[in-house]
Design an enzyme around this catalytic site. Sequence first.
Site, PDB file in Angstrom:
ATOM      1  CG  HIS A   1      57.285  52.903  38.992  1.00  0.00           C
ATOM      2  ND1 HIS A   1      58.459  52.235  39.226  1.00  0.00           N
ATOM      3  CD2 HIS A   1      56.295  51.973  39.095  1.00  0.00           C
ATOM      4  CE1 HIS A   1      58.203  50.963  39.474  1.00  0.00           C
ATOM      5  NE2 HIS A   1      56.907  50.773  39.409  1.00  0.00           N
TER       6      HIS A   1
ATOM      7  CG  ASP B   1      49.530  43.373  43.711  1.00  0.00           C
ATOM      8  OD1 ASP B   1      49.600  42.129  43.785  1.00  0.00           O
ATOM      9  OD2 ASP B   1      50.236  44.034  42.930  1.00  0.00           O
TER      10      ASP B   1
ATOM     11  CG  ASP C   1      40.944  39.152  40.394  1.00  0.00           C
ATOM     12  OD1 ASP C   1      41.231  40.114  39.682  1.00  0.00           O
ATOM     13  OD2 ASP C   1      40.627  38.031  39.931  1.00  0.00           O
ATOM     14  N   GLY C   2      41.919  42.521  41.077  1.00  0.00           N
ATOM     15  CA  GLY C   2      41.425  43.801  40.602  1.00  0.00           C
ATOM     16  C   GLY C   2      40.084  43.700  39.911  1.00  0.00           C
TER      17      GLY C   2
ATOM     18  CG  ASP D   1      52.351  49.210  37.887  1.00  0.00           C
ATOM     19  OD1 ASP D   1      52.870  48.669  36.903  1.00  0.00           O
ATOM     20  OD2 ASP D   1      53.000  49.529  38.903  1.00  0.00           O
TER      21      ASP D   1
END
EC number: 2.5.1.16
Length: 289
Positions: A67, A111, A143-144, A164
């Site tokens: 991260h 997310d 949904d991105g 990510d």
Amino acid sequence: MKKVPGPIVLVEPLSGNTSLLIKVNEVLAVRRSRYQEIMVVETEDYGRALILDDYIQSSYYDEAFYHESLVHPAMVTHPAPRDVLILGGGEGATLREVLKHPTVEKAVMVDIDGDVVELSKRFLPQMHQGAFDSPRAEVVIEDGFVYVKRALEEGRKFDVVIMDLTDPYSSEIAKQLYTAEFINQIMKLLRGDGIMVTQAGNSFYFPEAYDMVLSAVKANFPVVAEYNVWIPSFGYAVNYILGSLKYDPRALPAEEVDKRLADRGVKTRFYTGRAHVALMNMPVYRRLR
């Protein structure tokens, strides 16, 4: 959700031909969401870990390597990141690292799987460390791909976008978020001096998928930096690709990185000025035939 006694062995695929055997002492949670199987387990070597469809996503003992390397090169390279978008990152650790920078006024985390976020809140407190509850954080379960489209229509702008997500070769849903067309949408979300960064799987085991992501970023950004770092619980070095519209992370000396971290009061366990320079100068791993 009852605990399952251990020990058991997790067989984690590294490629189609190689796997990693991981001793699991206890299974704390198992849930099949709409999108994937989610597990939270206690492992012998890596501590508590989040597993999605048999792949470790994060573990307590080595998550800082992943991260911090994902977040801070982009955040430090930008002189004053105010608005940050995170796509993925359900366990909250990427959000945690972004919020360490006091320049950040709003961090939006998107997310697709609310079950991952819910289980992470309950079982992975060391990952998120309360980041979900920060007044500077906005968590969106969506949904991105859909979120980015809507953000463009609304004229939203960000200084840094961090992807990510699951690996580009993990599913068709994931793959669409690594195309040149989608990266172009990310670029359009950025302000004129903005930066994006994505994890890009592994260039040794999956060179074709890695090159697809690299080509997508190069097609949209004048400054592109590749770097990688070994993640023990993954069993390989994970790759990152950074695209910048103005600033070059490779031009930052160690002293300047350390100064920016100190000026912002950012505390890290792995990432430093020397680590930054090392990451930017280490070649990525490719098969040598």
